[in-house]
Design an enzyme around this catalytic site. Structure first.
Site, PDB file in Angstrom:
ATOM      1  N   LYS A 195       9.843-102.073  50.306  1.00 55.93           N
ATOM      2  CA  LYS A 195       8.745-102.079  49.847  1.00 55.93           C
ATOM      3  C   LYS A 195       8.837-102.289  48.125  1.00 55.93           C
ATOM      4  O   LYS A 195       8.021-102.757  47.819  1.00 55.93           O
ATOM      5  CB  LYS A 195       8.254-100.238  50.131  1.00 55.93           C
ATOM      6  CG  LYS A 195       8.117-100.049  51.550  1.00 55.93           C
ATOM      7  CD  LYS A 195       7.694 -98.796  51.668  1.00 55.93           C
ATOM      8  CE  LYS A 195       8.845 -97.612  51.465  1.00 55.93           C
ATOM      9  NZ  LYS A 195      10.062 -97.821  52.022  1.00 55.93           N
ATOM     10  N   ARG A 221       3.094 -90.314  53.176  1.00 49.31           N
ATOM     11  CA  ARG A 221       4.417 -90.399  54.242  1.00 49.31           C
ATOM     12  C   ARG A 221       3.996 -89.551  55.369  1.00 49.31           C
ATOM     13  O   ARG A 221       5.001 -89.429  56.311  1.00 49.31           O
ATOM     14  CB  ARG A 221       5.597 -89.870  53.442  1.00 49.31           C
ATOM     15  CG  ARG A 221       6.536 -90.950  53.128  1.00 49.31           C
ATOM     16  CD  ARG A 221       7.505 -90.360  52.134  1.00 49.31           C
ATOM     17  NE  ARG A 221       8.907 -90.999  52.267  1.00 49.31           N
ATOM     18  CZ  ARG A 221       9.319 -91.836  51.602  1.00 49.31           C
ATOM     19  NH1 ARG A 221       8.482 -92.426  50.638  1.00 49.31           N
ATOM     20  NH2 ARG A 221      10.450 -92.222  51.769  1.00 49.31           N
ATOM     21  N   ARG A 273      22.991-101.499  49.024  1.00 48.12           N
ATOM     22  CA  ARG A 273      22.053-101.545  47.945  1.00 48.12           C
ATOM     23  C   ARG A 273      22.708-100.569  46.661  1.00 48.12           C
ATOM     24  O   ARG A 273      23.337 -99.625  46.917  1.00 48.12           O
ATOM     25  CB  ARG A 273      20.841-100.580  48.278  1.00 48.12           C
ATOM     26  CG  ARG A 273      19.882-100.363  47.014  1.00 48.12           C
ATOM     27  CD  ARG A 273      18.449-100.112  47.237  1.00 48.12           C
ATOM     28  NE  ARG A 273      18.324 -98.782  48.048  1.00 48.12           N
ATOM     29  CZ  ARG A 273      17.208 -98.200  48.314  1.00 48.12           C
ATOM     30  NH1 ARG A 273      16.172 -98.755  47.856  1.00 48.12           N
ATOM     31  NH2 ARG A 273      17.017 -96.988  48.746  1.00 48.12           N
ATOM     32  N   ARG A 308      22.580 -94.873  45.205  1.00 45.18           N
ATOM     33  CA  ARG A 308      21.727 -93.839  45.221  1.00 45.18           C
ATOM     34  C   ARG A 308      22.331 -92.731  46.023  1.00 45.18           C
ATOM     35  O   ARG A 308      22.656 -92.993  47.152  1.00 45.18           O
ATOM     36  CB  ARG A 308      20.283 -94.139  45.735  1.00 45.18           C
ATOM     37  CG  ARG A 308      19.161 -94.305  44.638  1.00 45.18           C
ATOM     38  CD  ARG A 308      17.702 -94.999  45.227  1.00 45.18           C
ATOM     39  NE  ARG A 308      17.182 -94.444  46.296  1.00 45.18           N
ATOM     40  CZ  ARG A 308      16.103 -94.779  46.799  1.00 45.18           C
ATOM     41  NH1 ARG A 308      15.478 -95.709  46.428  1.00 45.18           N
ATOM     42  NH2 ARG A 308      15.651 -94.116  47.645  1.00 45.18           N
ATOM     43  N   ARG A 312      17.111 -90.018  56.787  1.00 44.48           N
ATOM     44  CA  ARG A 312      15.841 -90.501  56.589  1.00 44.48           C
ATOM     45  C   ARG A 312      15.296 -91.287  57.443  1.00 44.48           C
ATOM     46  O   ARG A 312      13.790 -91.427  57.593  1.00 44.48           O
ATOM     47  CB  ARG A 312      15.974 -91.506  55.194  1.00 44.48           C
ATOM     48  CG  ARG A 312      16.292 -90.686  53.892  1.00 44.48           C
ATOM     49  CD  ARG A 312      17.046 -91.466  52.883  1.00 44.48           C
ATOM     50  NE  ARG A 312      16.007 -92.582  52.241  1.00 44.48           N
ATOM     51  CZ  ARG A 312      16.672 -93.660  51.702  1.00 44.48           C
ATOM     52  NH1 ARG A 312      18.094 -93.934  51.793  1.00 44.48           N
ATOM     53  NH2 ARG A 312      15.896 -94.323  51.134  1.00 44.48           N
TER      54      ARG A 312
HETATM   55  P1  AP5 Z   1      14.171-101.818  48.655  1.00 44.61           P
HETATM   56  O1  AP5 Z   1      12.970-102.808  48.326  1.00 44.61           O
HETATM   57  O2  AP5 Z   1      14.766-101.022  47.660  1.00 44.61           O
HETATM   58  O3  AP5 Z   1      13.486-100.912  50.008  1.00 44.61           O
HETATM   59  P2  AP5 Z   1      12.602 -99.827  49.966  1.00 44.61           P
HETATM   60  O4  AP5 Z   1      11.547 -99.847  51.030  1.00 44.61           O
HETATM   61  O5  AP5 Z   1      11.654 -99.557  48.557  1.00 44.61           O
HETATM   62  O6  AP5 Z   1      13.347 -98.516  50.235  1.00 44.61           O
HETATM   63  P3  AP5 Z   1      13.529 -96.970  49.472  1.00 44.61           P
HETATM   64  O7  AP5 Z   1      14.807 -96.626  49.845  1.00 44.61           O
HETATM   65  O8  AP5 Z   1      13.249 -97.215  48.005  1.00 44.61           O
HETATM   66  O9  AP5 Z   1      12.257 -96.492  50.449  1.00 44.61           O
HETATM   67  P4  AP5 Z   1      12.253 -95.041  50.643  1.00 44.61           P
HETATM   68  O10 AP5 Z   1      10.728 -94.998  51.175  1.00 44.61           O
HETATM   69  O11 AP5 Z   1      13.396 -94.396  51.341  1.00 44.61           O
HETATM   70  O12 AP5 Z   1      12.856 -94.243  49.131  1.00 44.61           O
HETATM   71  P5  AP5 Z   1      11.808 -93.679  48.042  1.00 44.61           P
HETATM   72  O13 AP5 Z   1      12.634 -93.973  46.840  1.00 44.61           O
HETATM   73  O14 AP5 Z   1      10.281 -93.970  48.197  1.00 44.61           O
HETATM   74  O15 AP5 Z   1      15.151-102.608  49.576  1.00 44.61           O
HETATM   75  C1  AP5 Z   1      16.282-102.031  50.102  1.00 44.61           C
HETATM   76  C2  AP5 Z   1      17.500-102.796  50.051  1.00 44.61           C
HETATM   77  O16 AP5 Z   1      17.517-104.159  50.733  1.00 44.61           O
HETATM   78  C3  AP5 Z   1      17.776-103.770  48.605  1.00 44.61           C
HETATM   79  O17 AP5 Z   1      19.050-103.653  48.364  1.00 44.61           O
HETATM   80  C4  AP5 Z   1      17.085-104.923  48.521  1.00 44.61           C
HETATM   81  O18 AP5 Z   1      17.749-105.572  47.469  1.00 44.61           O
HETATM   82  C5  AP5 Z   1      17.262-105.199  50.033  1.00 44.61           C
HETATM   83  N1  AP5 Z   1      16.269-106.173  50.367  1.00 44.61           N
HETATM   84  C6  AP5 Z   1      14.925-105.981  50.135  1.00 44.61           C
HETATM   85  N2  AP5 Z   1      14.157-106.841  51.094  1.00 44.61           N
HETATM   86  C7  AP5 Z   1      15.282-107.746  51.387  1.00 44.61           C
HETATM   87  C8  AP5 Z   1      14.927-108.811  52.316  1.00 44.61           C
HETATM   88  N3  AP5 Z   1      13.690-109.438  52.558  1.00 44.61           N
HETATM   89  N4  AP5 Z   1      16.214-109.421  52.912  1.00 44.61           N
HETATM   90  C9  AP5 Z   1      17.609-109.076  52.526  1.00 44.61           C
HETATM   91  N5  AP5 Z   1      17.471-107.851  51.776  1.00 44.61           N
HETATM   92  C10 AP5 Z   1      16.573-107.094  51.270  1.00 44.61           C
HETATM   93  O19 AP5 Z   1      11.877 -92.120  48.490  1.00 44.61           O
HETATM   94  C11 AP5 Z   1      13.087 -91.436  48.094  1.00 44.61           C
HETATM   95  C12 AP5 Z   1      12.917 -89.756  48.437  1.00 44.61           C
HETATM   96  O20 AP5 Z   1      11.906 -89.279  47.733  1.00 44.61           O
HETATM   97  C13 AP5 Z   1      12.220 -89.623  49.787  1.00 44.61           C
HETATM   98  O21 AP5 Z   1      13.475 -89.636  50.658  1.00 44.61           O
HETATM   99  C14 AP5 Z   1      11.964 -88.350  49.651  1.00 44.61           C
HETATM  100  O22 AP5 Z   1      12.944 -87.348  49.746  1.00 44.61           O
HETATM  101  C15 AP5 Z   1      11.002 -88.266  48.450  1.00 44.61           C
HETATM  102  N6  AP5 Z   1       9.825 -88.864  48.584  1.00 44.61           N
HETATM  103  C16 AP5 Z   1       9.210 -90.198  48.207  1.00 44.61           C
HETATM  104  N7  AP5 Z   1       7.899 -90.108  48.395  1.00 44.61           N
HETATM  105  C17 AP5 Z   1       7.633 -88.979  49.044  1.00 44.61           C
HETATM  106  C18 AP5 Z   1       6.277 -88.553  49.624  1.00 44.61           C
HETATM  107  N8  AP5 Z   1       5.250 -89.416  49.663  1.00 44.61           N
HETATM  108  N9  AP5 Z   1       6.496 -87.374  50.384  1.00 44.61           N
HETATM  109  C19 AP5 Z   1       7.567 -86.565  50.205  1.00 44.61           C
HETATM  110  N10 AP5 Z   1       8.905 -86.799  49.801  1.00 44.61           N
HETATM  111  C20 AP5 Z   1       8.846 -88.235  49.167  1.00 44.61           C
END
Ligand code: AP5
Length: 216
Positions: A13, A87, A126, A155, A166
């Protein structure tokens, strides 16, 4: 244009949202990034969120709603991509009510479909730049040698037990959000298991069909 980029942790994402910002000039609103910034600054909100995030648990809704609302309002409630929000179905209902008050409905919810096996492979390798927040992957997109290696960190929630948790949270509480938007006719599922450029092309096609054409 108001888009939700949805999907499991590590689906890509953030990677795709950054490309969309460059291509379409949209504002990227990532609740994960906003929470991590609050943690880094040791704000009261960050202190409340930190332990939930480290363990891979959802941060309580009232904390995240405040952050999301502030960021959408700063964008004038238009031309944004929401990443990581909503979410839960409860958050999706809150978002609907908020956007209804602003007379600014969502145009599309794009869900990146990626298997758990691919997610584990992506997240365990990552790495993130401590200052810019730019993400890398040790195999597919390694950090350039010119970058000081001490700035490249893992991270805390990308460790194996947190990744597992997660994914459990995603299947138990977040996946249901797809059904919520499918019933509204807003959901577009995109196969996210391909090279970054290929997935990006698929997303642009969806946006062209779902957002640009109805407006012309
Ligand atoms: P990346 O693009 O970083 O993936 P992502 O989907 O953004 O993953 P996140 O881990 O950031 O998502 P998340 O939803 O768990 O975390 P968030 O920060 O929102 O890609 C991942 C890896 O793959 C990278 O190394 C990239 O280079 C590689 N990659 C990407 N595309 C690729 C491809 N096509 N081919 C190969 N490699 C590829 O949330 C973190 C925490 O915050 C949550 O766990 C929760 O505690 C809290 N939080 C956030 N939002 C909320 C909410 N709305 N409600 C409650 N808690 C929340």
């Amino acid at each position: 244009m108001r888009i939700v980029l949805f999907g499991p942790p590590g689906a890509g994402k953030g990677t795709q949202a950054r490309r969309l910002v460059e291509e379409l000039g949209l504002r990227h609103i990532s609740t994960g990034d906003l929470l991590r910034a609050a943690v880094a600054k040791h704000t009261p909100l960050g202190r409340q969120a930190e332990s939930y995030m480290k363990a891979g648990r959802l941060v309580p809704g009232r904390i995240v709603e405040g952050l999301a609302e502030e960021a959408m309002a700063a964008a004038g409630c238009d031309r944004f991509i929401l990443d990581g929000y909503p979410r839960t179905v409860q958050q999706a209902r809150w978002l609907d009510a908020f956007l209804r008050r602003q007379q600014a409905p969502l145009d599309a919810v794009i869900s990146l479909d990626v298997t758990d096996e691919v997610i584990v492979a992506r997240l365990s390798k990552r790495r993130t730049h401590r200052i810019t927040g730019r993400t890398y992957h040790l195999d597919y997109d390694p950090p350039p040698r010119s970058i000081d290696p001490t700035l490249i960190v893992q991270r805390p929630d990308d460790r194996p037990d947190a990744i597992r948790h997660r994914l459990e949270v995603y299947h138990a509480r977040t996946k249901a959000v797809e059904g919520y938007y499918r019933r509204q006719g807003l959901l577009h599922v995109v196969d996210g298991d391909a090279a970054v450029d290929v997935v990006f092309g698929r997303i642009l096609k969806v946006i062209e069909r779902a957002v640009v054409q109805p407006m012309t």
